[in-house]
Each structure stands twice: as C-alpha cells, then as structure tokens.
Design an enzyme around this catalytic site. Structure first.
Site, mmCIF file in Angstrom:
data_model
loop_
_atom_site.group_PDB
_atom_site.id
_atom_site.type_symbol
_atom_site.label_atom_id
_atom_site.label_comp_id
_atom_site.label_asym_id
_atom_site.label_seq_id
_atom_site.Cartn_x
_atom_site.Cartn_y
_atom_site.Cartn_z
ATOM 1 N N ARG A 47 0.825 -1.209 0.000
ATOM 2 C CA ARG A 47 0.000 0.000 0.000
ATOM 3 C C ARG A 47 0.868 1.272 0.000
ATOM 4 N NH1 ARG A 47 -4.360 2.947 3.539
ATOM 5 N NH2 ARG A 47 -5.786 3.371 1.832
ATOM 6 N N HIS A 51 0.555 4.113 -2.825
ATOM 7 C CA HIS A 51 0.199 5.507 -2.523
ATOM 8 C C HIS A 51 1.317 6.488 -2.884
ATOM 9 C CE1 HIS A 51 -3.624 5.216 0.147
ATOM 10 N NE2 HIS A 51 -3.653 4.373 -0.856
ATOM 11 N N HIS A 174 -6.247 -6.061 -3.775
ATOM 12 C CA HIS A 174 -7.100 -6.195 -2.592
ATOM 13 C C HIS A 174 -7.311 -7.654 -2.160
ATOM 14 C CE1 HIS A 174 -8.884 -1.843 -2.623
ATOM 15 N NE2 HIS A 174 -7.643 -1.901 -2.192
ATOM 16 N N TRP A 190 -10.485 -8.536 2.524
ATOM 17 C CA TRP A 190 -11.256 -8.892 1.322
ATOM 18 C C TRP A 190 -11.281 -10.404 1.089
ATOM 19 C CZ3 TRP A 190 -8.180 -4.555 1.712
ATOM 20 C CH2 TRP A 190 -8.731 -3.330 1.340
HETATM 21 ZN ZN1 ZEM Z 1 -6.332 -0.183 -1.686
HETATM 22 N N1 ZEM Z 1 -7.291 0.319 0.010
HETATM 23 N N2 ZEM Z 1 -7.568 1.013 -2.778
HETATM 24 N N3 ZEM Z 1 -5.252 -0.578 -3.381
HETATM 25 N N4 ZEM Z 1 -5.042 -1.300 -0.620
HETATM 26 C C1 ZEM Z 1 -7.044 -0.170 1.261
HETATM 27 C C2 ZEM Z 1 -6.099 -1.126 1.600
HETATM 28 C C3 ZEM Z 1 -5.185 -1.648 0.710
HETATM 29 C C4 ZEM Z 1 -8.621 1.740 -2.299
HETATM 30 C C5 ZEM Z 1 -8.898 2.003 -0.954
HETATM 31 O O1 ZEM Z 1 -9.705 3.081 -0.613
HETATM 32 C C6 ZEM Z 1 -8.333 1.228 0.105
HETATM 33 C C7 ZEM Z 1 -5.520 -0.135 -4.649
HETATM 34 C C8 ZEM Z 1 -6.659 0.525 -5.039
HETATM 35 C C9 ZEM Z 1 -7.605 1.059 -4.139
HETATM 36 C C10 ZEM Z 1 -3.973 -2.001 -1.115
HETATM 37 C C11 ZEM Z 1 -3.448 -1.911 -2.393
HETATM 38 C C12 ZEM Z 1 -4.054 -1.238 -3.436
HETATM 39 C C13 ZEM Z 1 -7.928 0.425 2.198
HETATM 40 C C14 ZEM Z 1 -7.921 0.154 3.695
HETATM 41 C C15 ZEM Z 1 -8.744 1.271 1.494
HETATM 42 C C16 ZEM Z 1 -9.875 2.100 2.092
HETATM 43 C C17 ZEM Z 1 -6.911 1.070 4.401
HETATM 44 C C18 ZEM Z 1 -6.852 0.825 5.887
HETATM 45 O O2 ZEM Z 1 -7.869 1.075 6.540
HETATM 46 O O3 ZEM Z 1 -5.801 0.375 6.377
HETATM 47 C C19 ZEM Z 1 -9.382 2.265 -3.410
HETATM 48 C C20 ZEM Z 1 -10.621 3.117 -3.357
HETATM 49 C C21 ZEM Z 1 -8.763 1.829 -4.548
HETATM 50 C C22 ZEM Z 1 -9.248 2.073 -5.931
HETATM 51 C C23 ZEM Z 1 -9.312 1.116 -6.823
HETATM 52 C C24 ZEM Z 1 -4.432 -0.483 -5.526
HETATM 53 C C25 ZEM Z 1 -4.363 -0.100 -7.004
HETATM 54 C C26 ZEM Z 1 -3.517 -1.165 -4.773
HETATM 55 C C27 ZEM Z 1 -2.189 -1.740 -5.148
HETATM 56 C C28 ZEM Z 1 -1.846 -2.039 -6.395
HETATM 57 C C29 ZEM Z 1 -3.450 -2.861 -0.078
HETATM 58 C C30 ZEM Z 1 -2.308 -3.856 -0.231
HETATM 59 C C31 ZEM Z 1 -4.217 -2.638 1.069
HETATM 60 C C32 ZEM Z 1 -4.091 -3.309 2.432
HETATM 61 C C33 ZEM Z 1 -3.259 -2.471 3.373
HETATM 62 C C34 ZEM Z 1 -3.129 -3.072 4.753
HETATM 63 O O4 ZEM Z 1 -2.639 -2.355 5.624
HETATM 64 O O5 ZEM Z 1 -3.470 -4.235 4.971
#
Ligand code: ZEM
Length: 290
Positions: A47, A51, A174, A190
């Site tokens: 993540r 970001h 995800h 997820w």
């Molecule tokens: Zn995420 N993501 N993401 N994401 N994401 C979360 C967690 C993780 C969106 C999003 O709002 C959120 C992509 C795309 C998008 C990962 C990777 C990738 C979380 C939870 C949210 C709300 C955060 C928390 O509470 O800790 C949205 C709206 C997306 C639009 C499509 C893409 C692209 C990613 C990588 C290629 C990962 C690995 C996590 C888990 C993080 C963790 O701490 O476990």
C-alpha cells in the site's frame, strides 16, 4: 576498491547485487516481524508503494513514486495515507543499513519484495528515483475515495494514464491486507488469505452474495456467508460496470493471466513519472523462498 559492490574512487555506484541485498533485508524483516495484523507487514508495504506512485498526474507530470514526498506533512497527513507510517517506520532500519538507497527507490523495492515474498508474480524493478523536498508534495485528493463509484475510478486512474483493464488488474491487490477502522474507517479483509497474492478477490466478488454491512461505520459490503469479508463501494463498481466486469471474470478464471497482467500494470504504476536514465536496466530479484 572494486569487487562486487561497484565502489570506485570513493563514489559508490550500486549494482544489481546491492539492490538484491536490500531486497533480502526487507524479506528478512518481513519474516521476523510477524507480530502485526494478519502476521505480515507485506500488505501495508504494498500500500505504501501504491500511494507513493498513485499521486501521478500525466498532464502536469507531477507526483508519482519519484520524490518520496509522503515523508513530509502535508502529504503524510493526507487522510488516504493514514496508517502508512507503520510501513515507513518498518523500513527505517533498512534505510539505516543501506543509506545509499533513496527513500523513493526503497519504498518501491519494498513493494516489489512484499509482492514476491507473498507468492506473487515476479515484478521487474528499475532503480533511479531521487528524493525531493517538501515543496514537491502533491495536493490532497489524488488517490481514490473508496466511498465512490465507477466514474470516480475512471477519473482517478485515467489521470494516471491507465485504462479499464488496468484498473481491474490493479484492484486485484485487494486480495491482500485489510481495512482498519482507525485508518480508513472501513473494517476487515477482502479474502481469507490476506498475506498471499491470489486471484481470490475476483472469485469472491463474483461468487459471494454481498450485502450492506449494518453498522455505524462508512458504507461497506459484507459477504452473506461468513460475514467476515468485506468489499468497498469502489470494489463493487468493478462488477456493476459493463466494461470492468469482463476483466473481473477473466481474472477469476485464470490466475496465470492475472499474475501476468498484474505484474505488467504494477510495474507501470511504480514507474509513473520516474525519469530513468537511458542506460537503466530492469532487475529481477530472486525471492528468498523460491
Ligand atoms: Zn487499496 N485500500 N484502494 N489498493 N489497498 C485499502 C487497503 C489496501 C482503495 C482504498 O480506498 C483502500 C488499490 C486501489 C484502491 C492495497 C493496495 C491497493 C484500504 C484500507 C482502502 C480504504 C486502508 C486501511 O484502513 O488500512 C481504493 C478506493 C482503490 C481504488 C481502486 C491499488 C491499485 C492497490 C495496489 C496495487 C493494499 C495492499 C491494502 C491493504 C493495506 C493493509 O494495511 O493491509
């Protein structure tokens, strides 16, 4: 003076072996520090890399992984980046041990390492990012907002230069990790295997019955069967949109195709806006568990 580490006349020019050493160090810490979330910092490292990269704007060429501006307020304090300090702090001992690597190269290398160590596809890596000053921080609002839908996803990801297929392939990330109420406000993982890269996210999207979770938190879905999994409104947009859905179906059926497309699209994500030298080579790191 010479040897494997490319040190000549006091100017240190890191080579492939040096980056592999950094990779191995991150992999070692991932193995050791298993007292976190579902037993791994892997998802939060992915993540962080996402970001750092996902702020890219193709019109102005601003943002992207070059610069590591999330080290600074205001960017580090943007709501979307809540919780990523855990990932940055995890990497601090690595930066201390290998001070020659920029934070921006380290964050992306760590994302690559985490994906590979969590049994994901090989992700080619190129170094060459340079850390920037606070003035290069990107404005808030460039990362996606999970409470929105398909139009928002296209606005955000087209701005980075991605198409519909790539949006769906990237979303397969995800399969990993979870939402935290004290970070995004959302809650839960997820998939049932949040520390292994799989195409399970797509399978669950299609096969489970998803209903609104009844709670006081932000609107999210829960699976009808176990009530322990979740989907964000943006996740559900991938199956309600007629251009996204066929890709969800393809990736659900074919994990090899998902791995191939995910590797290609995340490599593109990680390289957005990075001015690599003409001569820069693509490195392929050896996973420590292979
Ligand atoms: Zn995420 N993501 N993401 N994401 N994401 C979360 C967690 C993780 C969106 C999003 O709002 C959120 C992509 C795309 C998008 C990962 C990777 C990738 C979380 C939870 C949210 C709300 C955060 C928390 O509470 O800790 C949205 C709206 C997306 C639009 C499509 C893409 C692209 C990613 C990588 C290629 C990962 C690995 C996590 C888990 C993080 C963790 O701490 O476990």
């Amino acid at each position: 003076l010479s040897g494997s580490s490319g040190e000549t006349k006091g100017i240190f020019t890191p080579k492939f072996e040096d980056y592999q050493k950094v990779y191995n160090e991150v992999a070692k810490l991932l193995e050791e520090k298993d007292d976190y979330d579902d037993g791994s910092y892997g998802p939060v490292l992915v993540r962080l890399a996402w970001h750092a990269s996902g702020t890219f704007d193709k019109e102005t060429g601003t943002g992207g992984s070059n610069g590591a501006t999330m080290r600074f307020a205001p960017e580090g304090d943007h709501g979307a980046n809540a919780g990523l300090k855990a990932a940055r702090d995890f990497l601090e001992p690595v930066k201390e041990k290998f001070p020659w690597i920029s934070y921006s190269d380290l964050w992306i290398l760590s994302g690559v390492c985490a994906i590979q160590e969590m049994q994901g596809p090989t992700i080619p890596y190129r170094p060459g990012r340079v850390d920037k000053e606070v003035a290069a921080c990107t404005p808030d609002g460039r990362l996606p907002d999970a409470s929105q839908g398909n139009k928002h996803l296209r606005d955000i990801f087209y701005r980075m230069g991605f198409n519909d297929q790539e949006i769906v392939a990237l979303s397969g990330a995800h399969a990993l990790g979870r939402c935290h109420t004290d970070r995004s406000g959302f809650d839960g993982p997820w998939t049932f295997s949040p520390t292994v890269v799989t195409n399970e996210y797509y399978n669950l999207l299609l096969k489970e019955k998803w209903t609104w979770k009844k709670w006081n938190g932000p609107k999210q879905y829960e699976d009808k069967t176990s009530k322990s999994l979740m989907m964000l409104p943006t996740d559900m947009a991938l199956i309600s949109d007629k251009s996204f859905k066929p890709w969800v179906e393809k990736y659900a059926k074919d994990n090899d195709l998902f791995f191939k497309d995910f590797s290609a699209v995340i490599t593109k994500l990680f390289e957005l806006g990075v001015p690599f030298a003409e001569s820069s080579e693509k490195y392929t790191f050896k996973p420590t568990n292979a």
